[in-house]
Structures are given as structure tokens and as C-alpha cells.
Design a protein around this motif. Structure first.
Motif, short mmCIF file in Angstrom:
data_model
loop_
_atom_site.label_atom_id
_atom_site.label_comp_id
_atom_site.label_asym_id
_atom_site.label_seq_id
_atom_site.Cartn_x
_atom_site.Cartn_y
_atom_site.Cartn_z
N ALA A 398 4.29 -1.83 4.83
CA ALA A 398 4.17 -0.80 3.67
C ALA A 398 3.04 -1.53 2.80
O ALA A 398 2.11 -0.17 2.21
N ILE A 399 2.69 -2.35 2.34
CA ILE A 399 1.68 -3.01 1.72
C ILE A 399 0.32 -2.70 2.23
O ILE A 399 -0.64 -2.27 1.82
N ASP A 400 0.27 -3.02 3.85
CA ASP A 400 -0.85 -2.90 4.18
C ASP A 400 -1.47 -1.57 4.37
O ASP A 400 -2.36 -0.93 4.20
N GLU A 401 -0.32 -0.40 4.53
CA GLU A 401 -0.46 1.08 4.57
C GLU A 401 -0.87 1.44 3.36
O GLU A 401 -2.08 2.31 3.00
N ALA A 402 -0.45 0.83 2.28
CA ALA A 402 -0.79 1.27 0.74
C ALA A 402 -2.20 0.72 0.37
O ALA A 402 -3.12 1.52 -0.15
N MET A 403 -2.74 -0.31 1.11
CA MET A 403 -4.16 -1.05 0.76
C MET A 403 -4.97 -0.12 1.52
O MET A 403 -6.24 0.19 1.19
N LYS A 404 -4.65 0.41 2.74
CA LYS A 404 -5.51 1.45 3.58
C LYS A 404 -5.54 2.59 2.60
O LYS A 404 -6.86 3.24 2.61
N CYS A 405 -4.61 3.18 2.03
CA CYS A 405 -4.76 4.00 1.05
C CYS A 405 -5.76 4.08 -0.04
O CYS A 405 -6.63 4.78 -0.60
N LYS A 406 -5.92 2.71 -0.49
CA LYS A 406 -6.79 2.51 -1.60
C LYS A 406 -8.17 2.29 -1.35
O LYS A 406 -9.08 3.06 -2.07
N GLU A 407 -8.29 2.06 -0.07
CA GLU A 407 -9.96 2.32 0.34
C GLU A 407 -10.37 3.57 0.78
O GLU A 407 -11.37 3.88 0.49
N GLU A 410 -6.56 7.97 -0.28
CA GLU A 410 -5.36 8.99 0.05
C GLU A 410 -4.28 8.86 -0.67
O GLU A 410 -3.83 7.52 -0.87
N GLU A 411 -3.59 9.74 -1.14
CA GLU A 411 -2.20 9.49 -2.01
C GLU A 411 -1.01 9.64 -1.13
O GLU A 411 -0.21 10.84 -1.43
N LYS A 412 -1.22 9.07 -0.10
CA LYS A 412 0.07 9.24 0.82
C LYS A 412 1.44 8.86 0.47
O LYS A 412 1.48 7.73 -0.70
N THR A 413 2.34 9.32 0.91
CA THR A 413 3.71 8.92 0.54
C THR A 413 4.35 8.00 1.55
O THR A 413 4.58 8.28 2.55
N ILE A 414 4.72 6.77 1.14
CA ILE A 414 5.17 5.73 2.21
C ILE A 414 6.65 5.38 1.78
O ILE A 414 7.13 5.11 0.69
N VAL A 415 7.65 5.71 2.80
CA VAL A 415 9.01 5.16 2.44
C VAL A 415 9.36 4.01 3.46
O VAL A 415 8.96 4.27 4.64
#
Lengths: 462, 462
Positions: A398-407, A410-415
Motif C-alpha cells: 500500500a505504501i509502495d503504491e501510494a509512493m507511485k501516486c506521489k510520483e 494521481e489521487e488513487k484510492t487504495i484500500v
């Protein structure tokens, strides 16, 4: 810091909003998961054969791949109300720490004394056993999470509970054992002299500290040898995924309440009970073509059944006393490296999830344990919950995917699924705190040794 | 079984219903609790004197006995939202088990990683330290509940946390120590060679395994000797009761939501942090003559400060480095019997609660530990939560009161505080499970030895 004022830190369903049915994702699968096979005849296990080991009603659930919804009996609903609904938490503090535009939510299943989601299926299995007029159930447990859940359910219903606990855990991790005993369970270190298979193993390996495979064999034998007893299992089986769908159904109801549609749903995967339960209703929508989601199964790099296993029929247990299941497997003889901390050490994967993965309906990644504990520590510090090592696999990704969004912005919603707490896993945390934790990825040779033991028969090529 | 359909198993406040102020019960007390005394001058401690050891804002709160409400700072409210509101649970299953007409509710504070209510004050004290520009805080901990809470709060705020942990716990109960380390705290076994008082004690008693009194002395010295550090304490103090009023305020809001008026409110009492917090807003109503409630403090028979102590000025710590407080005390040299399991081993009691007890505004009972664990086990089995030994004192008396209702047929409403979970107390449970737990009540001579050490000066007769 800007908080979205509309979405609270924790979304709790009201009691009347709690799901009253379980959802059976198999009903919406075009390619059904392959049936369990009788290793003697290589024919699908019949209800009659399964009923010698499992409760009747559970066998029905196990074999039914067309009924989409099963009513949850009132007695189980009542028990669920004691510790459910579990909160869907908006990880505001984690988002802030990561400075990510992603919106992160986690479904937290750890707020009960078993410390995990296992209780959802334990109460169901105990209920059906009680309802069938049985005296008790037998099971195996490793570190004790499943055994604790089953003990709690049995204590509540007044059912005898016999747990075969892997000897090394029984001796070195006495605390979950004592929780089970407090709930009135009979806990036996395995291998033991109470079963034939246990005595045989002890004779051959007098100093053995046991294994999950051996404990399963003993628990099955104990069920077969006692009038009015059946064997129960905490993961892998279709019935378990059915019961665990309560996780996903609550998650979906909570998200719907606030008009939130997730982009990515992440869960750790050992045998698949949590991941399967969490994603089921969302997967149903995807299977029916109504919505699209990314699903990510996270497994340990040291026990990578989806990412490095083969899709084949294999025994469900090391001792080869159980039926064979078609699944992604590392081979029933595969044992994760001794340096592997926590659970998620099963050699195979739920047939349902295996089929869905095979059909490319979900992704899988393997992560190394030091990076998992790094994520666990960060999460504990900012979100205030000390996660179980198993759950922390999902946190990592989840952190890895959130960090991709930071790059990408994108405002993705991750559950993701936070299956439980790590209060009984402090030995692993201590190792991490002391800088003594290392990683291990099985070599090509390790994997080949496992694959070599997978039964060979026509149609089981891999 | 008949359930009241209107009241759910768990009453959760919505985020917007959460209290935004703490309530200071001293504002409504006609006889104020006596001030802390400087043991050298026998004069009330001034703000200046206290600010050498405690944070400024906390000193203000400590000394203020007229302001009824204190705003909770936003940053603390934000932290509270991570694990609060805590549920007020209707103990339907316990009621059914007891077949009592009583209606039993409990406020459950264990659903956070510190495992108890201690976090409510830890975040407040850490916040004010941070706000004052301090680098860190020092404290002592016994089994580790308070130390864990403080570590979590400090990790969240980026504040250094130094915990002096009683050596015997540090060595024999390593798990809470590891939770603290995971949260980045520096945990030192006490007595240690890092302080003068520690070195002195080690010199005089080379083999000592430490005591809470010694750990307090080391923590205070460590705070005084480091630039930018202050000492914090998890119970007894007025400020702690103020922060813990969040428990009672939430409880009252939840009860009011369903028009429930409790008849009896029960809490376990060691230093008084939980009991004081739980009863504060209800006590306020009683003090103002608006309503009447029965309040029951429950303490261990082996450490019975209210039921067997004297009301006098005494040192707050065994090492006599802290100020003196007017309280019910067994004497600062009193140490509970070694067979006493769990916490609630403080020799004194919060000055606020002591004064209220002295004024007959609340009752107190002492219970023996085998009966406490009997209640704990029953509660765990029917309500699905394994309670902390401390909390189980309140369970014991809640059950006793419910059973009286069964005899009389009265439908009383009983509310008790379930302060935490017992996941780190399995050694005590194991003792109970093995039938090896016994009771101990201090003899007249034991008590007299404690009373003899209470400082004698004019006006301090007892």
C-alpha cells in the motif's frame, strides 16, 4: 495539513447496516475453481467422503459454486455484533507522513481477542458443528492465531475444542497457548503420543519440534477417532473464503456510504482467507463486468506460492492425509526458511484465488521481510496500531503504491486489509529492532525440490 | 433470549459527537483536594517549583481547581480520532450468562496498541512537552503499559522518550519493552548506572531487580539532568484525571444518546487515573446536586489503599524524591506481596479521589485476585475480550452487583470501566489456568510497618 472534512478517521457501519448474508464469489466465476480430488481415486471428493471429516453444512458450502448468497444464521450474527463491524480507517496520518495524493483506507480486523480476522470463520465453523449435534472440533495451529479464534468461538457455544499446536510454538510462544487455555481449549504440543501419526513421527524423529503439516495430520486423525468430532481449518477452503466475505461486504458498505470507489485493493496472502474475503464482493463486480479494480495479493518472498509456484493439483498438507487441491503451490513438502518470521508460510493458495490469478483477474507481488517490518514500524508510529507481520505485507505494498501516486500525482484510492495486531509477535519485532533480521529468497534448487514432490498423474502437468 | 432492540451491542459516538473539552471535577468540589507539599518546607508546592520537573502547561492544569473545562488542543483531538471514541458496550452476553435483570455496560479502552486508557493522558503530556519546545520526556514503567502509551505518543509527535523500566519486568516481560522500542523509545532497566540514585542503589544492593519507586527516582533525576527534558507520570496526578475525563465524557454522551441513566458506576483503582476519568462528569452532577449515582472503586485486597489505608500526607514515591500528597495511603514503603499479579500496586491514591472518598461521595471495595481471575475468565468467554487483570477487578464487582439484582429483581443499570486487554499478562493467566494462583491480604503488622514510615509532622495525624 488539509483533511477532507467529510470522511471521518474511522467509518463504522451501524448495527442495522451490517451484512446479513455471506457472498460466494464462485457463483460469478466463469471458470470455476477445480474440485478437491480424492488422492486414491483421483476423482472429485464427494459430499459423503468430505462429511467424514467436515460438518455437513460446511461441506455443502464447500461444494456449492453457484449460490451467490448464503444467509448468516442469527446466532452467528449475534456473535459478530460483539466485535463487528470492524472499522474502515482512513489513514490520514500515513498519507501525511508519505506526502502522497493517494487516499489510503484500511479495514482493521484486529480489534478482537483472537487478534485477527480468523474469528469470522471460526464462529461459523463452530456454529455448524454445534448445530449438527457434535461434541467438539479438532484443529491445528502454528503460532496460535487460528487456534485462539476457534477456542473463543467454542467457548461461546459450549463446544469442546482440541488444538494441536506445533511443538516449537507451544514451548517458545506460550502466551497464545495460555489464551486458548483461558478459553477452555485443550492444547496439545504436536507431534504428540495421542495419535498414531504423532507416535510414528516421534519414533522416527525423537527430537522433532513439529510442523504445521504434522499438526494437521494429528488433528484430522483425532477428529476421525472420536465419536461426535469433526476437523476444522482456518484458511484455504472455499467455505472459509465464504465466511470471510464479511470483511469485503462491510468494506464495500462503508465505502458506498461515502461514495468512495477504490482503485486498488491490497491484501496479504498465505492460504488466502483474508485476501479472498476482502476482495470477494469487489471481484464479483469485476467478474460481472460492472466495475474494474486492481487487486494485489502480497506474499512473502520466502514463501512465494503465487509468484513462483506452479498451478497444479497438490496435497493440502505436508502429511498427505488431506485431499488434493488445484492451486498455485510450491509443493506440499516446501518449508519456508527458518529465518521467515510470522505466518503466511503455507505452501499453496486457496483454489478460488489461484483460479482468479490464473485468469489474470488479480496481480501478485512478493516482498522481503525486512522491508515488511520497515513498513510495519512506520505504520505503527503514525497510525498507532502495531500490525501483525502478516498484515504488514499489505502495508508495504500500500505504501509502495501510494509512493507511485506521489510520483505521478494521481489521487488513487487504495484500500488494504489490516488483518490483525502483532502483540504476540514481539520476538520478530525484537529481531528487527536489534538489526538481526535478514531476508531469504528460495533458490531455483529449493523450489525445484518442492516441485519434485508434487504428485504426477495424467492431467497434472505443470 | 430477549434483546432490547433499541440499544446496539456497541454504542459508538460519531466523530462530531466527540468531546472537545476535558472536565475538571475539582471545580465542583466543595472541599478541594489538598495541595502537594514540598517535603523540605512543608509548604504547598509552587508553580515555579513544579516547573522544574513538569511542563508549564501541565503545572497550570495540576494547580487549577476552579476551571471546570479545558479545551482539548486540535493536535490532541486529531490523535484521539485515531483510536477514539472507544465503544460503550452493552454486555448482553454477560447479562444472559448471569440471568440477571440488571443492564450492564462497559466502556472499553483496550482497542489501541498501548492496550489501555493510558494513551489518553500520554498524548496530552507529550503534546504540552512538545509545545514547550522540549526535546524529550522521561518516565518510569512497571510492566510497561504506561511506558508503551508514552512511547506511542512521543513517536507520533517526534519527541524523545526515555523509559526507566523496573529491571525484573525488563528481563522477564520483554514484549512490552519491544513494543516501546518499536516506537523508538529508549528503555533502560532500572536501577541503572545512568543516574546517581541508580548507581547508589546498585552499590548498596548489587543483585536488586528494581522497584517502581526506584524507577521513578531515576526518571526524575534523568529529567533534571538533561537540558530540555521533563518528567511525566501516568496516574495519581490531578492533570492525569483531567485528561482521563475523556472516558467519562464519552460514556455520558453515549448514555445520553439512548436516554440511559446509570445507577452504579464501577472502576478499578490503582493510582486512580481510570476511575477518576470515568466518574468525573457523573460525579460533577452529584456534587452539583443534579443527580445521584453510586460510585464504587475496586482495589486489590493485597494493596487496599482506600479500604485499609489512612488519609494523610505521604510521599508519592518510595524513593522520597517527589512531593508529598494528601491521600489514602498504605505508606510509601508499602510493597504488595510478590504473589500479587498485574498492576494496581500503588501505595496511595489520587488526591481528588481520596478527598471524594473521605467526603463519602464514593464507596470502595477490595477483592481477592483468584475471584478477579474467575470473573476475568467468565467475561472473556462470554464477551469475547480477554481483560487486563486490573480491569477485571471492576468486572468482579459489576458481576457481584448484577447478581444482587438477580436476588432482588431490580433492573439496575451498571456501568463499569474496562480499562484494557490482558494480552501482555498471560503469565498471570497461566498461573490461574494452572491452579497456582493464591490470595494474600496484608496482615495488621504488614500495614503497620507501612504506616510507621509515613512522615510525621503537625497536622499530619492519622
Amino acid at each position: 495539513m488539509s483533511l477532507n472534512k467529510e470522511i471521518p478517521y474511522k467509518i463504522y457501519l451501524e448495527e442495522k447496516e451490517m451484512p446479513k448474508q455471506w457472498y460466494n464469489v464462485r457463483a460469478d466465476m466463469k471458470t470455476k475453481p477445480a474440485p478437491l480430488l480424492n488422492p486414491g481415486t483421483l476423482k472429485p471428493m464427494t459430499a459423503e467422503e468430505l462429511e467424514g471429516v467436515f460438518c455437513q453444512e460446511l461441506v455443502k458450502q464447500e461444494l456449492d459454486d453457484t449460490t451467490a448468497y448464503f444467509d448468516i444464521p442469527d446466532e452467528i450474527l449475534k456473535f459478530y455484533k460483539m466485535y463487528r463491524p470492524s472499522p474502515l480507517v482512513r489513514a490520514y496520518c500515513l498519507e501525511e507522513k508519505l506526502q502522497t495524493p493517494a487516499k489510503i483506507y484500511y479495514k482493521f480486523e484486529g480489534n478482537n481477542t483472537s487478534g485477527s480476522h480468523k474469528l469470522n470463520s471460526a464462529i461459523a465453523q463452530a456454529y455448524y458443528a454445534k448445530n449438527q449435534g457434535l461434541k467438539g472440533v479438532t484443529t491445528e495451529t502454528g503460532a496460535g492465531q487460528w487456534g485462539t479464534a476457534l477456542s473463543m468461538a467454542c467457548a461461546y457455544l459450549g463446544l469442546d475444542c482440541q488444538v494441536y499446536m506445533v511443538k516449537v510454538s507451544y514451548e517458545q510462544k506460550p502466551f497464545r497457548r495460555e489464551v486458548m487455555r483461558t478459553y477452555g481449549a485443550k492444547v496439545t504440543p504436536s507431534p504428540s503420543d495421542t495419535t498414531q501419526v504423532g507416535r510414528k513421527i516421534l519414533e522416527e524423529n525423537p527430537g522433532t519440534t513439529g510442523s504445521l503439516g504434522c499438526a494437521i495430520s494429528e488433528a484430522v486423525e483425532a477428529a476421525l477417532n472420536q465419536e461426535g468430532y469433526r476437523y476444522v481449518l482456518g484458511s484455504v477452503l472455499n467455505q472459509v473464503l465464504l465466511h470471510q466475505s464479511i470483511i469485503g461486504l462491510e468494506t464495500k458498505a462503508a465505502l458506498d456510504k461515502y461514495d468512495i470507489t477504490p482503485d486498488i485493493i491490497i491484501g496479504c496472502a498465505g492460504g488466502g482467507s483474508n485476501l479472498g474475503g476482502l476482495i470477494s464482493p469487489f471481484m464479483g463486480e469485476k467478474l460481472r463486468g460492472e466495475k474494474d479494480y486492481r487487486f494485489i495479493a502480497v506474499e512473502p518472498a520466502s514463501c512465494p506460492s503465487l509468484t513462483n509456484g506452479v498451478f497444479a493439483y497438490d496435497f493440502c498438507d505436508t502429511g498427505m492425509v488431506c485431499p488434493m487441491a488445484k492451486m498455485y503451490t510450491l509443493g506440499h513438502a516446501f518449508i519456508p526458511s527458518a529465518n521467515h518470521a510470522g505466518g503466511l508460510r503455507y505452501h499453496g493458495m486457496s483454489s478460488v484465488l489461484s483460479q482468479l490469478y490464473h485468469d489474470k483477474m488479480m496481480e501478485a507481488v512478493a516482498v522481503e521481510q525486512t522491508s515488511v517490518f520497515e513498513a510495519a514500524e512506520m505504520f505503527a508510529r503514525v497510525e498507532g496500531i502495531l500490525p501483525a507481520p502478516e498484515s504488514s505485507h499489505a502495508i508495504r505494498v500500500a505504501i509502495d503504491e501510494a509512493m507511485k501516486c506521489k510520483e505521478t500525482g494521481e489521487e488513487k484510492t487504495i484500500v488494504f486489509g489490516l488483518t490483525g495486531t502483532g502483540y504476540f509477535d514481539m520476538v520478530a519485532y525484537e529481531k528487527y529492532n536489534n538489526g538481526e533480521m535478514s531476508d531469504y529468497i528460495p533458490t531455483r534448487e529449493d523450489l525445484q525440490r518442492g516441485f519434485d514432490k508434487i504428485p504426477k498423474f495424467p492431467g497434472n502437468e505443470f
